[in-house]
Design an enzyme around this catalytic site. Structure first.
Site, PDB file in Angstrom:
ATOM      1  N   SER A 100       0.813  -1.213   0.000  1.00 23.42           N
ATOM      2  CA  SER A 100       0.000   0.000   0.000  1.00 23.42           C
ATOM      3  C   SER A 100       0.849   1.268   0.000  1.00 23.42           C
ATOM      4  CB  SER A 100      -0.962  -0.045   1.188  1.00 23.42           C
ATOM      5  OG  SER A 100      -1.908   0.984   1.134  1.00 23.42           O
ATOM      6  N   ASP A 142      -6.064   1.805  -3.479  1.00 24.54           N
ATOM      7  CA  ASP A 142      -7.333   1.552  -2.794  1.00 24.54           C
ATOM      8  C   ASP A 142      -7.760   2.771  -1.974  1.00 24.54           C
ATOM      9  OD1 ASP A 142      -5.488   1.354  -0.726  1.00 24.54           O
ATOM     10  OD2 ASP A 142      -6.260  -0.536   0.062  1.00 24.54           O
ATOM     11  N   ASP A 200      -1.237   1.061  -4.022  1.00 27.68           N
ATOM     12  CA  ASP A 200      -2.111   0.043  -4.633  1.00 27.68           C
ATOM     13  C   ASP A 200      -3.463   0.610  -5.033  1.00 27.68           C
ATOM     14  OD1 ASP A 200      -3.007   0.348  -2.003  1.00 27.68           O
ATOM     15  OD2 ASP A 200      -3.604  -1.743  -1.818  1.00 27.68           O
ATOM     16  N   ASP A 227      -2.656   6.056  -3.526  1.00 23.57           N
ATOM     17  CA  ASP A 227      -1.526   5.429  -2.856  1.00 23.57           C
ATOM     18  C   ASP A 227      -0.984   4.306  -3.737  1.00 23.57           C
ATOM     19  OD1 ASP A 227      -3.662   3.694  -2.516  1.00 23.57           O
ATOM     20  OD2 ASP A 227      -3.103   3.102  -0.489  1.00 23.57           O
TER      21      ASP A 227
END
Length: 448
Positions: A101, A244, A242, A240
């Site tokens: 992340s 999400d 990833d 960010d």
């Protein structure tokens, strides 16, 4: 939480805390658990972000899966929400996302999703951990039972089509800035906004394996703030690693947080009769200013522990349709099972275009209390959190603040840190009280 897996997967420094061998074992277990154990061949879909180590973990997971007889479908570099979506709509037994992340490039993580695209249940996670620790033996597959890998970039393309279909409006002539954090959104986000007609300006979309999240993206949004103002853009979105989560920058360069998103879209839903239960789901980290703004427009709220996992659990149990975190994880339950940064950006665009108002005006009713949050790296999170002297220091701050502010001290679910947060009338008051608690943590010898 288990021994290895926290609230957001198994995360740590690559090949130090989370190793190649761990990945093989996770693949071995999942291939057997969803396949050979049930006398069938498992189908597992895998995505990864742009970290150099993500490639290593991808191949390790595939090795373990195939050795247990499963077929591994590889989506390559893609976002966490895309893996969740494809796992669900394409009937995979489970999904795996390789990402840490917002963490630096040298960290990585393995996130496990069930066949519904939801975070894996604790019972199954504990069985994975038992296998990692050698408490469980599973057979290898032989001959024609051995699994294979399948290139599944088509899944990523299908997800892009899904996002494009989410927009009710053309973005023609809207100048949009995108900060892709040199991460998983670097190809997807621009493709979506271009397809919808936006004049798209992109920064930090040149990943090299090492620059993910480095002075960019939602954790360093100051760069997008400057970029939006300098280029006269209408709006900007920062993701960010990833993708999400998403934070927004309005046309004046002000940050629009996840709390603002809950207010802006919650009010939009309420006005159209779409806000079931007349309620949004927040975490204990949401700012007082959000609750005051929600009270003013008659929207109720639930509060959960920090983590989009807990927000999602509340939404499933109650039927609430909108929830999220101040950090930018926002869940639109009608459409997806997890936070999705690009979808969040599309939904904010929808409100802005539907109401024909700039983002600064839409976000203005949420006036934040000053907040200071500091992370303290500790030897043992439970020991530091439960120390009687630390608890006494926290209680003293809470008593002195009364109804003029609040203190929150909690353990991180993904890092070896204690988070100390205070909201109060001024930043100076916040700093004073946060530092007073951290001083006790240090005096008691808990610092790592």
């Amino acid at each position: 939480m288990g021994k290895y897996f926290g609230t957001d997967g198994f995360r740590g420094e690559a090949n130090k805390d989370l190793t190649f061998d761990h990945a093989i074992k996770i693949g071995r277990f999942l291939g057997w658990y969803y396949g050979a154990r049930l006398n069938k061949k498992a189908k597992v879909v895998i995505g990864k972000d742009t970290r150099r180590s993500s490639y290593m973990f991808e191949y390790a997971l595939c090795t373990g899966l195939m050795a247990s007889g499963a077929d591994a479908y590889i989506m390559h570099v893609t976002t966490t929400p895309s893996v969740a979506y494809i796992t669900r709509v394409d009937d995979f037994d489970c999904g795996i996302m390789i990402s840490a992340s917002h963490n630096p490039y040298y960290d990585n993580g393995i996130k496990l999703l069930n066949g519904n695209g939801e975070k894996m249940d604790e019972e199954t996670i504990l069985e994975v951990e038992d296998y990692i620790d050698g408490k469980l033996e599973i057979p290898v597959s032989e001959r024609d039972a051995i699994g294979r890998t399948v290139d599944y970039v088509a899944g990523r393309n299908r997800y892009i089509g899904h996002l494009i279909s989410m927009s009710k409006y053309s973005f023609k002539d809207v100048k949009v800035g995108l900060d892709c954090a040199n991460g998983a959104s670097w190809q997807i986000a621009k493709a979506v906004f271009d397809a919808l007609g936006a004049k798209t300006y992109v920064i930090n979309a040149e990943p090299d394996g090492y620059n993910i999240n480095t002075n960019c993206g939602s954790t360093h949004i100051e760069h997008l703030q400057k970029y939006v103002v300098d280029n006269g853009l209408d709006i900007g979105f920062a993701f960010d690693g990833d993708a999400d989560r998403c934070l927004c920058v309005d046309e004046k360069g002000n940050v629009v947080t996840g709390d603002h998103v809950l207010y802006i879209y919650g009010l939009y839903m309420k006005e159209r009769g779409k806000l079931l239960n007349n309620k949004v789901v927040t975490t204990v980290m949401s700012n007082f200013g959000l609750y005051k703004a929600l009270d003013k427009v008659g929207i109720e709220y639930d509060k959960t522990k920090v983590g989009d996992k807990y927000v999602y659990e509340n939404m499933v149990q109650t039927g609430n349709r909108l929830g999220g975190e101040q950090s930018g994880h926002t869940i639109f339950l009608k459409y997806e099972t997890t936070g999705d940064g690009i979808l969040t950006a599309l939904k904010l665009m929808e409100v802005m275009l539907a109401k024909e108002k700039p983002m600064s005006e839409l976000a203005a009713p949420v006036v934040f209390y000053p907040q200071v949050l500091k992370n303290v790296r500790v030897k043992s999170k439970p020991d530091a959190q439960n120390d009687p002297d630390v608890q006494a220091a926290v209680a003293k701050v809470a008593e002195e603040l009364g109804d003029t502010g609040r203190i929150l001290v909690r353990e991180s679910g993904t890092e070896p840190v204690i988070r100390v947060m205070v909201e109060a009338g001024t930043k100076e008051i916040c700093e004073k009280y946060v530092d007073s608690v951290i001083a006790v943590i240090e005096q008691k010898g808990h610092l790592a």
